[in-house]
Design a protein around this motif. Structure first.
Motif, PDB file in Angstrom:
ATOM      1  N   GLY A  89       3.394 -23.593   8.885  1.00 49.83           N
ATOM      2  CA  GLY A  89       2.983 -22.262   9.286  1.00 49.83           C
ATOM      3  C   GLY A  89       4.293 -21.160   9.241  1.00 49.83           C
ATOM      4  N   GLY A  90       4.200 -19.891   9.168  1.00 46.97           N
ATOM      5  CA  GLY A  90       5.126 -18.964   9.159  1.00 46.97           C
ATOM      6  C   GLY A  90       4.897 -18.296   7.785  1.00 46.97           C
ATOM      7  N   ARG A  91       4.309 -18.539   7.011  1.00 44.69           N
ATOM      8  CA  ARG A  91       4.488 -18.200   5.475  1.00 44.69           C
ATOM      9  C   ARG A  91       3.623 -16.917   5.489  1.00 44.69           C
ATOM     10  NH1 ARG A  91       4.763 -21.691   0.973  1.00 44.69           N
ATOM     11  NH2 ARG A  91       3.245 -20.563  -0.238  1.00 44.69           N
ATOM     12  N   PRO A  92       4.069 -15.781   4.873  1.00 43.25           N
ATOM     13  CA  PRO A  92       3.280 -14.554   5.089  1.00 43.25           C
ATOM     14  C   PRO A  92       1.913 -14.571   4.079  1.00 43.25           C
ATOM     15  CG  PRO A  92       4.844 -14.331   3.351  1.00 43.25           C
ATOM     16  CD  PRO A  92       5.377 -15.560   4.096  1.00 43.25           C
ATOM     17  N   LEU A  93       0.637 -14.246   4.715  1.00 47.51           N
ATOM     18  CA  LEU A  93      -0.535 -14.414   4.131  1.00 47.51           C
ATOM     19  C   LEU A  93      -0.963 -13.096   3.558  1.00 47.51           C
ATOM     20  CD1 LEU A  93      -2.753 -16.225   6.977  1.00 47.51           C
ATOM     21  CD2 LEU A  93      -1.511 -17.340   5.025  1.00 47.51           C
ATOM     22  N   HIS A  94      -1.637 -13.217   2.343  1.00 49.87           N
ATOM     23  CA  HIS A  94      -2.023 -12.040   1.725  1.00 49.87           C
ATOM     24  C   HIS A  94      -3.610 -12.155   1.551  1.00 49.87           C
ATOM     25  CE1 HIS A  94      -2.644 -14.650  -1.770  1.00 49.87           C
ATOM     26  NE2 HIS A  94      -1.625 -15.248  -1.648  1.00 49.87           N
ATOM     27  N   GLY A  95      -4.187 -10.834   1.266  1.00 50.92           N
ATOM     28  CA  GLY A  95      -5.667 -10.773   1.168  1.00 50.92           C
ATOM     29  C   GLY A  95      -6.180 -11.507   0.063  1.00 50.92           C
ATOM     30  N   ALA A  96      -7.577 -12.011  -0.073  1.00 51.93           N
ATOM     31  CA  ALA A  96      -7.753 -12.566  -1.318  1.00 51.93           C
ATOM     32  C   ALA A  96      -9.433 -12.505  -1.022  1.00 51.93           C
ATOM     33  CB  ALA A  96      -7.434 -13.993  -1.162  1.00 51.93           C
ATOM     34  N   ALA A  97     -10.029 -13.043  -2.228  1.00 51.37           N
ATOM     35  CA  ALA A  97     -11.517 -13.210  -2.460  1.00 51.37           C
ATOM     36  C   ALA A  97     -11.813 -14.567  -1.986  1.00 51.37           C
ATOM     37  CB  ALA A  97     -11.859 -12.855  -3.619  1.00 51.37           C
TER      38      ALA A  97
END
Ligand code: EPZ
Length: 420
Positions: A356-364
């Motif tokens: 954990g701790g990595r940035p998440l980005h929007g996706a389909a």
């Protein structure tokens, strides 16, 4: 295929009343046909699985109406005993109707429920229980035909503490002559709720919520009124949401006692949970700690249904966590979808390691199943930008008005019903 679009990055703030428990309403609706009487069930969530259960009741000849959280069933007009394949397949847990149909009519016919997203869903424990109570089973063209002119109380030793098999055995035993003893019974809160309903019907039940349950049938009351318990898995899902997004939410009608293992896991992460008189205030700040190791177990252990949302919340915690899934063979199908959002999760058999701790980005992304869909929603709250979640029909099986509920908690979410 319907979809939800969530714009992440907002801290949650809001207040909701928790829905009634799907996994309690379904077996109780099945049990309502035990007697030729009426049931008035309140606090029932408006879900597609509940609609599927009502469709089965109507197919069997009962009258069943649902309005504003209340279901009214009149099973005096019941004549059927055959649940056709399309109705069996609409809801994974339709096998829970078996015990009630058999006890009421002396016969039953249903198709072998197909496997589902979580892996093969065998029903051997259900079949063993019915045979112990006196049913004779034969297979014919992929269907199971049951005959039991009169069910007789018996000892049923469950190889596994199966929730559904415990429920089927209790319901059938309530319609049987004599005493039934069920060992290695499931202990979930939904079992206790079913026992309260069956007792109100007229059965005598001991030990519900422990591993040893006794059931003795009795004269059935002409009308039964019952309020379904709060949905503990929905509660766990909304706690995961505030852990993932940060902020402070208020959940009304929560039963703290049903959430002990869930509370421990989130408190370990640094989520603040304050219960008072059936209301929960849940709050999370910027920094979360990883839940370390989470192993799913039968109740009172950590519930398998809360594993996917908790895993999604753990993505926000810097550090490594391990999720060990011991109940279902295939309950990590949300992982590849979370990876599309930037998660670093590695699955090895029944263990998923979350970095954990990595940035998440929007996706389909696409919801693989009910709770996997909840995990995608949870992660989308913490992701940068927009996430579109397809396959939300899975989510609507178990979460009432999920977009309206999340909006009430401050989430920027839109539903798109376009098909195709
Ligand atoms: C109930 O399913 C719930 N569904 C599930 O919730 C929940 O995940 C599960 O219990 C475990 O808590 C409802 O209550 C409607 P099991 P059920 O029988 O009864 C094996 C959700 O998301 N098994 O306790 O089907 C089975 O393969 C759903 O709300 C047999 O081997 O679960 C599984 O590995 C998903 N033979 C384990 O037992 C049998 O005859 C536990 O299954 C029956 C089950």
């Amino acid at each position: 295929m319907s979809s939800l679009t969530v714009t992440g990055g907002r801290r949650l703030s809001g207040e909701i009343s928790l829905q009634g428990a799907k996994n309690s309403a379904l077996p109780i609706l099945a049990a309502s046909i035990l007697s030729a009487g009426e049931t008035v069930l309140t606090n029932v969530p408006a879900l597609t699985d509940v609609e599927a259960a009502l469709a089965i009741l109507r197919h069997l000849g009962c009258r069943a109406e649902f309005s504003d959280g209340t279901v009214w069933v009149d099973s005096s007009t019941m004549t059927g005993w055959d649940i056709p394949d399309p109705l069996m397949r609409r809801m994974r847990s339709s096998v829970v109707f078996l015990g009630a149909v058999l006890a009421r009519t002396g016969q039953a016919a249903l198709s072998l429920p197909g496997g589902c997203e979580l892996g093969p869903r065998p029903i051997d424990l259900h079949l063993d229980a019915m045979e112990r109570l006196g049913a004779v089973i034969r297979r014919s063209r992929g269907r199971l035909i049951f005959r039991a002119p009169r069910l007789q109380g018996a000892r049923i030793d469950l190889r596994l503490p199966s929730v559904g098999a415990t429920e089927n055995a209790m319901i059938a035993a309530a319609g049987a002559r004599g005493l039934t003893l069920i060992t290695n019974a499931a202990r979930e809160p939904e079992i206790r709720d079913l026992a309260r309903y069956l007792t109100a019907m007229g059965a005598r039940i001991g030990g519900a919520g422990t591993s040893t349950v006794t059931v003795e049938g009795g004269a059935f009351a002409p009308i039964v009124r019952h309020r379904v318990i709060p949905d503990r898995i929905a509660a766990a899902t909304y706690i995961a949401a505030v852990a993932s997004a940060g902020g402070r939410i208020v959940l009304r009608q929560v039963c703290e006692r049903d959430l002990t293992a869930v509370n421990d896991a989130f408190r370990q992460m640094g989520v603040c949970l304050c219960y008072r008189c059936g209301t929960l205030v849940a709050a999370a700040g910027e920094r979360l700690k990883p839940p370390l190791t989470v192993t799913t177990r039968p109740y009172p252990g950590f519930p398998t249904d809360a594993q996917p949302p908790l895993m999604a919340a753990a993505l926000r915690a810097r550090g490594t966590s391990a999720f060990v899934e011991t109940i279902f063979e295939n309950r990590f199908r949300h992982v590849p979808e979370l990876v599309k959002m930037g998660a670093d999760i590695r699955v090895d058999g029944q263990v998923a390691r979350v970095f954990g701790g990595r940035p998440l980005h929007g996706a389909a992304v696409t919801a693989p199943d009910l709770r996997g869909g909840a995990a995608l929603l949870t992660a989308a709250l913490a992701a940068e930008g927009e996430t579109t979640i397809f396959g939300t029909e899975h989510i609507m099986r178990g979460y009432e008005d999920i977009d309206r509920t999340f909006r009430a908690l401050g989430v920027n979410v839109k539903r798109d019903e376009r098909t195709g």
